[in-house]
Scaffold this motif. Structure first.
Motif, short mmCIF file in Angstrom:
data_model
loop_
_atom_site.label_atom_id
_atom_site.label_comp_id
_atom_site.label_asym_id
_atom_site.label_seq_id
_atom_site.Cartn_x
_atom_site.Cartn_y
_atom_site.Cartn_z
N ALA A 1 0.90 -1.35 -0.29
CA ALA A 1 -0.02 0.15 0.02
C ALA A 1 0.85 1.26 -0.17
O ALA A 1 1.95 1.27 0.48
CB ALA A 1 -0.89 -0.19 1.29
N SER A 2 0.42 2.26 -0.42
CA SER A 2 1.26 3.51 -0.51
C SER A 2 0.32 4.82 -0.13
O SER A 2 -1.06 4.84 -0.07
CB SER A 2 1.71 3.88 -2.01
N GLY A 3 0.86 5.77 0.42
CA GLY A 3 0.36 6.84 1.17
C GLY A 3 1.23 7.68 2.00
O GLY A 3 2.04 7.08 2.62
N LEU B 1 5.99 3.80 1.14
CA LEU B 1 5.31 2.44 0.41
C LEU B 1 5.60 1.49 1.64
O LEU B 1 6.32 1.58 2.39
CB LEU B 1 6.31 2.14 -0.72
N LYS B 2 4.14 0.90 1.93
CA LYS B 2 4.21 0.02 2.73
C LYS B 2 3.95 -1.47 2.51
O LYS B 2 3.10 -1.67 1.51
CB LYS B 2 3.25 0.17 3.99
N LEU B 3 4.76 -2.41 3.18
CA LEU B 3 4.31 -3.98 2.69
C LEU B 3 4.00 -4.51 4.38
O LEU B 3 4.41 -4.25 5.34
CB LEU B 3 5.85 -4.47 2.36
N LEU B 4 3.04 -5.42 3.98
CA LEU B 4 2.57 -6.11 5.20
C LEU B 4 2.40 -7.64 4.71
O LEU B 4 2.10 -8.00 3.91
CB LEU B 4 1.03 -5.66 5.73
N CYS B 5 2.82 -8.30 5.91
CA CYS B 5 2.78 -9.87 5.57
C CYS B 5 1.93 -10.39 6.70
O CYS B 5 1.90 -10.38 7.69
CB CYS B 5 4.29 -10.44 5.72
N TYR B 6 0.95 -11.55 6.10
CA TYR B 6 0.02 -12.16 6.87
C TYR B 6 0.16 -13.50 6.74
O TYR B 6 0.58 -14.13 5.75
CB TYR B 6 -1.39 -11.78 6.30
N HIS B 7 0.04 -14.29 7.87
CA HIS B 7 -0.24 -15.72 7.98
C HIS B 7 -1.53 -16.27 6.85
O HIS B 7 -2.42 -15.14 6.96
CB HIS B 7 -0.40 -16.64 9.16
N ALA B 8 -1.84 -17.24 6.56
CA ALA B 8 -3.06 -17.64 5.98
C ALA B 8 -4.30 -17.38 6.70
O ALA B 8 -5.27 -17.29 6.22
CB ALA B 8 -2.92 -18.95 5.43
N ASN C 1 10.15 4.90 3.45
CA ASN C 1 9.73 6.48 3.29
C ASN C 1 10.51 6.91 2.10
O ASN C 1 11.45 6.57 1.71
CB ASN C 1 10.28 7.27 4.44
N VAL C 2 9.50 7.26 0.98
CA VAL C 2 9.82 7.76 -0.30
C VAL C 2 9.85 9.20 -0.51
O VAL C 2 10.35 9.86 -1.51
CB VAL C 2 9.34 6.98 -1.43
N GLY C 3 9.31 9.91 0.48
CA GLY C 3 9.18 11.24 0.48
C GLY C 3 8.26 12.27 -0.86
O GLY C 3 8.43 13.32 -0.86
N ALA D 1 6.16 7.30 -9.16
CA ALA D 1 5.91 8.31 -8.55
C ALA D 1 6.03 9.42 -9.29
O ALA D 1 6.88 9.57 -10.19
CB ALA D 1 6.82 8.75 -7.27
N ASP D 2 5.33 10.65 -9.29
CA ASP D 2 5.51 11.86 -10.01
C ASP D 2 6.07 12.76 -9.00
O ASP D 2 5.64 13.03 -8.01
CB ASP D 2 4.20 12.53 -10.31
N ARG D 3 7.45 13.33 -9.49
CA ARG D 3 8.06 14.03 -8.50
C ARG D 3 9.07 14.79 -9.30
O ARG D 3 9.63 14.32 -10.30
CB ARG D 3 9.20 13.10 -7.57
N GLN D 4 8.92 16.17 -9.11
CA GLN D 4 9.62 17.28 -9.97
C GLN D 4 11.07 17.34 -8.86
O GLN D 4 10.95 17.68 -7.75
CB GLN D 4 8.96 18.44 -10.19
N TRP D 5 12.05 17.34 -9.63
CA TRP D 5 13.32 17.41 -8.79
C TRP D 5 13.90 18.94 -8.81
O TRP D 5 13.89 19.60 -9.85
CB TRP D 5 14.51 16.53 -9.40
#
Length: 69
Positions: A10-12, A16-23, A40-42, A65-69
């Motif tokens: 998931a992102s927000g 970016l977040k990753l979650l791991c679940y058992h069955a 964290n991607v800023g 990601a849309d990011r202007q540098w």
């Protein structure tokens, strides 16, 4: 994953977040200590587009990601 675990991405809020679940739906605490990994991607315009898990258990996430540098 081949052992029945489920990985969710998931992102927000600039991360970016990753979650791991058992069955059975409980968090797999062997995954980064608490079942959750936050990168964290800023930028708030991050979108994950694909999650792939290799046979050796390595997790790949393709994101953009849309990011202007």
């Amino acid at each position: 994953m081949s052992d029945g675990r489920i990985v969710v991405a998931a992102s927000g809020y600039g991360a970016l977040k990753l979650l791991c679940y058992h069955a059975d739906g409980t968090l797999d605490t062997s995954f980064d200590g608490d079942g959750r990994l936050t990168l964290n991607v800023g930028t708030n315009s991050l979108t994950q587009t694909c999650v792939a898990i290799q046979p050796n258990g390595m997790i790949w996430v393709l994101a953009s990601a849309d990011r202007q540098w």
